[in-house]
Scaffold this motif. Structure first.
Motif, PDB file in Angstrom:
ATOM      1  N   CYS A  58      46.331  51.725 101.233  1.00 17.82           N
ATOM      2  CA  CYS A  58      45.141  52.529 101.481  1.00 17.82           C
ATOM      3  C   CYS A  58      45.469  53.987 101.230  1.00 17.82           C
ATOM      4  CB  CYS A  58      44.607  52.308 102.894  1.00 17.82           C
ATOM      5  SG  CYS A  58      45.662  52.894 104.204  1.00 17.82           S
ATOM      6  N   GLU A  59      44.443  54.687 100.778  1.00 10.74           N
ATOM      7  CA  GLU A  59      44.610  56.119 100.520  1.00 10.74           C
ATOM      8  C   GLU A  59      43.312  56.822 100.895  1.00 10.74           C
ATOM      9  OE1 GLU A  59      44.238  58.113  96.171  1.00 10.74           O
ATOM     10  OE2 GLU A  59      44.967  56.064  96.150  1.00 10.74           O
ATOM     11  N   ARG A  60      43.472  57.998 101.462  1.00 10.92           N
ATOM     12  CA  ARG A  60      42.301  58.785 101.837  1.00 10.92           C
ATOM     13  C   ARG A  60      41.839  59.576 100.636  1.00 10.92           C
ATOM     14  NH1 ARG A  60      39.448  60.169 106.015  1.00 10.92           N
ATOM     15  NH2 ARG A  60      40.738  59.152 107.567  1.00 10.92           N
ATOM     16  N   ARG A  61      40.544  59.449 100.347  1.00  7.80           N
ATOM     17  CA  ARG A  61      39.915  60.236  99.282  1.00  7.80           C
ATOM     18  C   ARG A  61      38.742  60.957  99.907  1.00  7.80           C
ATOM     19  NH1 ARG A  61      39.630  55.681  94.506  1.00  7.80           N
ATOM     20  NH2 ARG A  61      41.858  55.275  94.406  1.00  7.80           N
ATOM     21  N   GLY A  62      38.985  62.199 100.284  1.00  8.21           N
ATOM     22  CA  GLY A  62      37.950  62.953 100.992  1.00  8.21           C
ATOM     23  C   GLY A  62      37.686  62.328 102.344  1.00  8.21           C
ATOM     24  N   GLN A  63      36.445  61.934 102.581  1.00 14.00           N
ATOM     25  CA  GLN A  63      36.062  61.315 103.854  1.00 14.00           C
ATOM     26  C   GLN A  63      36.277  59.810 103.856  1.00 14.00           C
ATOM     27  OE1 GLN A  63      35.939  63.626 105.933  1.00 14.00           O
ATOM     28  NE2 GLN A  63      33.802  63.959 106.517  1.00 14.00           N
ATOM     29  N   GLN A  64      36.607  59.247 102.706  1.00 14.85           N
ATOM     30  CA  GLN A  64      36.712  57.793 102.593  1.00 14.85           C
ATOM     31  C   GLN A  64      38.161  57.315 102.593  1.00 14.85           C
ATOM     32  OE1 GLN A  64      34.648  56.843  98.952  1.00 14.85           O
ATOM     33  NE2 GLN A  64      32.762  56.449 100.072  1.00 14.85           N
ATOM     34  N   ILE A  65      38.333  56.092 103.085  1.00 15.44           N
ATOM     35  CA  ILE A  65      39.611  55.403 102.949  1.00 15.44           C
ATOM     36  C   ILE A  65      39.391  54.315 101.907  1.00 15.44           C
ATOM     37  CG2 ILE A  65      41.327  53.948 104.073  1.00 15.44           C
ATOM     38  CD1 ILE A  65      40.845  55.489 106.613  1.00 15.44           C
ATOM     39  N   VAL A  66      40.235  54.320 100.877  1.00 13.93           N
ATOM     40  CA  VAL A  66      40.092  53.387  99.770  1.00 13.93           C
ATOM     41  C   VAL A  66      41.261  52.404  99.805  1.00 13.93           C
ATOM     42  CG1 VAL A  66      39.962  53.159  97.264  1.00 13.93           C
ATOM     43  CG2 VAL A  66      38.851  55.094  98.397  1.00 13.93           C
TER      44      VAL A  66
END
Length: 95
Positions: A58-66
């Motif tokens: 998982c990686e944080r992209r802005g407000q989202q966790i992808v």
């Protein structure tokens, strides 16, 4: 490889569905949540088990966790299974 964690993770149908959904590519936690009729807390628990087994990243992209699949672990598991069930031709087909 954490073999026990991997088998625990894939033993649950919800987690198998998450893995299946990620086969099509990375997805945000929100996109994955849309496919389930469970609480976000329950889904988070499933994500944590998949992460502990190193099956997903998982990686944080802005407000989202992808989330995305960690394909190297799947290759390792496949090798373990092949070794476990390999046929020994010298022993009449028994391992």
């Amino acid at each position: 490889m954490r073999t026990q964690e991997v088998f625990k993770a894939i033993s649950d149908p919800t987690r198998r569905k998450v893995l299946k959904l990620l086969q099509g590519g990375s997805k945000s936690a929100g996109e994955l949540a849309e496919a389930f009729d469970i609480t976000k807390g329950s889904l988070s628990h499933h994500f944590n088990i998949l992460k502990a087994a190193d099956l997903v990243r998982c990686e944080r992209r802005g407000q989202q966790i992808v989330y995305s699949l960690n394909t190297t672990v799947f290759e390792d598991v496949a090798a373990v299974l092949l070794d476990l069930f390999k046929v020994d031709k010298r022993n009449g087909g028994q391992s």
